[in-house]
Structures are given as structure tokens and as C-alpha cells.
Scaffold this motif. Structure first.
Motif, short mmCIF file in Angstrom:
data_model
loop_
_atom_site.label_atom_id
_atom_site.label_comp_id
_atom_site.label_asym_id
_atom_site.label_seq_id
_atom_site.Cartn_x
_atom_site.Cartn_y
_atom_site.Cartn_z
N LYS A 72 42.10 30.46 40.76
CA LYS A 72 43.50 30.42 40.34
C LYS A 72 43.86 29.19 39.67
O LYS A 72 44.80 29.06 38.80
CB LYS A 72 44.40 30.74 41.59
CG LYS A 72 44.61 32.35 41.75
CD LYS A 72 45.43 32.80 42.70
CE LYS A 72 45.25 34.19 43.07
NZ LYS A 72 46.23 34.44 44.13
N LEU A 73 43.27 28.27 40.19
CA LEU A 73 43.73 26.75 39.52
C LEU A 73 43.23 26.63 38.06
O LEU A 73 43.74 25.85 37.45
CB LEU A 73 43.18 25.74 40.28
CG LEU A 73 43.83 25.69 41.86
CD1 LEU A 73 43.13 24.51 42.60
CD2 LEU A 73 45.32 25.28 41.64
N GLY A 74 42.16 27.42 37.77
CA GLY A 74 41.51 27.11 36.24
C GLY A 74 40.54 28.28 36.12
O GLY A 74 39.70 28.36 36.92
N ASP A 75 40.50 28.92 35.07
CA ASP A 75 39.57 29.85 34.58
C ASP A 75 38.33 29.29 34.30
O ASP A 75 38.28 28.57 33.33
CB ASP A 75 40.18 30.79 33.75
CG ASP A 75 39.50 32.24 33.57
OD1 ASP A 75 39.44 32.71 32.38
OD2 ASP A 75 38.34 32.33 34.28
N VAL A 76 37.28 29.39 34.83
CA VAL A 76 35.86 28.94 34.54
C VAL A 76 35.20 29.93 33.75
O VAL A 76 34.46 30.91 34.47
CB VAL A 76 35.24 28.31 35.78
CG1 VAL A 76 33.87 27.58 35.14
CG2 VAL A 76 35.94 27.22 36.23
N THR A 77 35.07 30.07 32.39
CA THR A 77 34.39 30.77 31.54
C THR A 77 34.50 32.43 32.02
O THR A 77 33.52 33.22 32.03
CB THR A 77 32.85 30.62 31.60
OG1 THR A 77 32.31 30.56 32.87
CG2 THR A 77 32.72 29.17 31.01
N GLY A 78 35.74 32.58 32.15
CA GLY A 78 35.98 34.21 32.43
C GLY A 78 35.72 34.57 33.89
O GLY A 78 35.59 35.84 34.32
N MET A 79 35.26 33.74 34.86
CA MET A 79 34.58 34.27 36.00
C MET A 79 35.71 34.82 36.92
O MET A 79 35.48 35.88 37.45
CB MET A 79 33.82 32.97 36.74
CG MET A 79 33.43 33.33 38.08
SD MET A 79 32.11 34.45 37.90
CE MET A 79 30.45 33.40 38.17
N LYS A 80 36.96 34.39 36.78
CA LYS A 80 37.94 34.93 37.71
C LYS A 80 38.24 36.59 36.96
O LYS A 80 38.34 37.38 37.99
CB LYS A 80 39.32 34.09 37.36
CG LYS A 80 40.46 34.75 38.20
CD LYS A 80 41.62 33.93 37.83
CE LYS A 80 43.03 34.70 38.30
NZ LYS A 80 44.35 33.80 37.82
N LYS A 81 38.15 36.59 35.92
CA LYS A 81 38.55 38.05 35.40
C LYS A 81 37.34 39.09 35.75
O LYS A 81 37.50 40.01 35.94
CB LYS A 81 38.47 37.90 33.85
CG LYS A 81 38.82 39.49 33.12
CD LYS A 81 39.00 39.10 31.47
CE LYS A 81 39.01 40.37 31.07
NZ LYS A 81 38.68 40.52 29.53
N GLU A 82 35.98 38.35 35.61
CA GLU A 82 35.01 39.29 35.99
C GLU A 82 35.03 39.77 37.30
O GLU A 82 34.57 40.78 37.79
CB GLU A 82 33.67 38.45 35.77
CG GLU A 82 33.53 38.26 34.21
CD GLU A 82 33.36 39.71 33.26
OE1 GLU A 82 32.58 40.55 33.80
OE2 GLU A 82 33.81 39.87 32.35
N THR A 83 35.32 38.73 38.40
CA THR A 83 35.46 38.97 39.52
C THR A 83 36.50 39.99 40.03
O THR A 83 36.40 40.94 40.91
CB THR A 83 35.35 37.70 40.64
OG1 THR A 83 36.61 36.95 40.13
CG2 THR A 83 34.23 36.86 40.39
N LEU A 84 37.54 39.50 39.38
CA LEU A 84 38.63 40.68 39.66
C LEU A 84 38.17 42.12 39.31
O LEU A 84 38.62 43.26 39.89
CB LEU A 84 40.04 40.14 38.90
CG LEU A 84 40.63 38.92 39.56
CD1 LEU A 84 41.78 38.75 38.78
CD2 LEU A 84 41.23 39.63 41.13
N GLU A 85 37.58 42.12 37.81
CA GLU A 85 37.29 43.45 37.40
C GLU A 85 36.28 43.87 38.49
O GLU A 85 36.29 45.26 38.83
CB GLU A 85 36.55 43.52 36.11
CG GLU A 85 36.07 44.67 35.42
CD GLU A 85 37.20 45.72 35.36
OE1 GLU A 85 36.72 46.72 35.09
OE2 GLU A 85 38.43 45.55 35.39
N THR A 86 35.12 43.42 38.98
CA THR A 86 34.04 44.10 39.93
C THR A 86 34.76 44.23 41.15
O THR A 86 34.41 45.49 41.70
CB THR A 86 33.22 42.83 40.15
OG1 THR A 86 32.54 42.20 39.15
CG2 THR A 86 32.25 43.25 41.15
N SER A 87 35.85 43.63 41.74
CA SER A 87 36.49 43.97 42.80
C SER A 87 37.43 45.45 42.66
O SER A 87 37.48 46.19 43.44
CB SER A 87 37.54 42.96 43.19
OG SER A 87 38.21 43.39 44.34
#
Length: 100
Positions: A72-87
Motif C-alpha cells: 500500500k505504501l508503494g506499488d512495486v512493478t505491479g505486484m500489488k495488483k497481481e496479488t489482489l487479482e490472485t486473491s
């Protein structure tokens, strides 16, 4: 009050197949055929292995959500988006298996 009865004949093999399907739902024979005939929902009860898998998937989903919170503090190469989508995908599958 249910007072009418349907009867029909089946082969020995058909009888075994029907009995197996009924036992997987946990319903009575009458309720099974009633739901089947009226196109109501028929859900199989989960096996012990399926319950264990469901619990593991639930844990994985929580873990992916926690991981995404770390980003949440910073998006590292789209990892946040990918993990949310996986969840989201895992939860979608869990909803299909929901124990009622």
C-alpha cells in the motif's frame, strides 16, 4: 402435506449410480428427486480432502491479501495488483465450494 408418490424402475447399475449421487448430496431420496425434477439447486457434500483444500485455499487467500497490504505504501512493478487479482480469483473459486 406431501401425499402423492412417484415410482419408476431402474436397472441395477442405474440404481447404484443414483444411490452414489444421492449419498454425495446428503439429501433423502425424496428430496433429491424433488430438487432434481424441479430444477432446484443440488450441491454435493464435500469430501474430507475437499474440506482440507478449501481451508488451505482460504489461508492462501488471506496471505495474498496480507501481502497486497504490504504494498500500500508503494506499488512495486505491479505486484500489488497481481496479488489482489490472485486473491480475487481464489475467493471466486472458494465461493463455488462454499459449505452451507
Amino acid at each position: 402435506m406431501k401425499s402423492k408418490v412417484f415410482r419408476f424402475r431402474v436397472t441395477a447399475l442405474e440404481h447404484e449410480i443414483i444411490q452414489m449421487k444421492i449419498s454425495k448430496t446428503g439429501l433423502s431420496m425424496s428430496e433429491f428427486f424433488r430438487r432434481l425434477s424441479l430444477e432446484l439447486e443440488l450441491k454435493n457434500t464435500l469430501t474430507e480432502d475437499e474440506i482440507i483444500s478449501y481451508k488451505n485455499l482460504s489461508k492462501y487467500s488471506d496471505n495474498f491479501r496480507r501481502i497486497s497490504n504490504l504494498f500500500k505504501l508503494g506499488d512495486v512493478t505491479g505486484m500489488k495488483k497481481e496479488t489482489l487479482e490472485t486473491s480475487r480469483i481464489i475467493k471466486e473459486h472458494l465461493n463455488k465450494l462454499k459449505i452451507k
